[in-house]
Every structure is written in C-alpha cells, then in structure tokens.
Design a protein around this motif. Sequence first.
Motif, PDB file in Angstrom:
ATOM      1  N   LYS A  38       0.817  -1.218   0.000  1.00 39.19           N
ATOM      2  CA  LYS A  38       0.000   0.000   0.000  1.00 39.19           C
ATOM      3  C   LYS A  38       0.845   1.261   0.000  1.00 39.19           C
ATOM      4  N   SER A  39       2.083   1.160   0.453  1.00 35.22           N
ATOM      5  CA  SER A  39       2.965   2.324   0.498  1.00 35.22           C
ATOM      6  C   SER A  39       3.481   2.729  -0.886  1.00 35.22           C
ATOM      7  N   VAL A  40       3.248   1.902  -1.904  1.00 34.52           N
ATOM      8  CA  VAL A  40       3.711   2.195  -3.266  1.00 34.52           C
ATOM      9  C   VAL A  40       2.557   2.824  -4.052  1.00 34.52           C
ATOM     10  N   ASP A  41       2.759   4.054  -4.525  1.00 42.39           N
ATOM     11  CA  ASP A  41       1.756   4.719  -5.359  1.00 42.39           C
ATOM     12  C   ASP A  41       1.830   4.156  -6.771  1.00 42.39           C
ATOM     13  N   ILE A  42       0.664   3.841  -7.337  1.00 39.42           N
ATOM     14  CA  ILE A  42       0.592   3.329  -8.704  1.00 39.42           C
ATOM     15  C   ILE A  42      -0.431   4.177  -9.455  1.00 39.42           C
ATOM     16  N   HIS A  43      -0.003   4.802 -10.557  1.00 40.93           N
ATOM     17  CA  HIS A  43      -0.875   5.671 -11.344  1.00 40.93           C
ATOM     18  C   HIS A  43      -0.624   5.428 -12.826  1.00 40.93           C
ATOM     19  N   TYR A  48      -0.464  10.545 -13.274  1.00 41.40           N
ATOM     20  CA  TYR A  48       0.759  10.926 -12.578  1.00 41.40           C
ATOM     21  C   TYR A  48       1.189  12.342 -12.978  1.00 41.40           C
ATOM     22  N   ILE A  51      -1.103  14.938 -11.337  1.00 39.45           N
ATOM     23  CA  ILE A  51      -0.766  15.088  -9.919  1.00 39.45           C
ATOM     24  C   ILE A  51       0.499  15.914  -9.766  1.00 39.45           C
TER      25      ILE A  51
END
Length: 76
Positions: A38-43, A48, A51
Amino acid sequence: MLVLTRKLNETIKIGDEIEVTVLAVNGDQIKLGIQAPKSVDIHRQEIYEEIRNENKSASQITLHAIDMLKQLPKKK
C-alpha cells in the motif's frame, strides 16, 4: 528500458514485493494486474503527470504567498 514479452496470466516481478500480471488481451489493449504494498503509489502516466503539475502549481502558490507575507510591514 527493459522490454519483456509476457503471455496471458504470466507475471513480472519487480523487487521482492511487486508483481505485474497480464490478465487479459483484447486487440491492442492489455489489462494488467499489479500487486504492491500500500505504500507504493501506482498511477497511469497521464494521472501521474496531472498530480505532478497540481503539486507544482500548489508549491508555486505557497512560495508566492510566503513572499507576499514577507513584504508586509512588521508590527512593532
């Protein structure tokens, strides 16, 4: 850039904690499943970039506000 070929249901490992699996192929589109902490952002790339641009704009507004506050007369 590393280029890999994968078939349906085959997986790519990235480090110890990230897996990318080909879930479906439909014409020129593929569906990927990504398992990551969950600590890894995936876009998606376009999200991306949005953002990143929003964060850049917000930081510029903040810096401008700080500069304006510095120009206010100081109370004695």
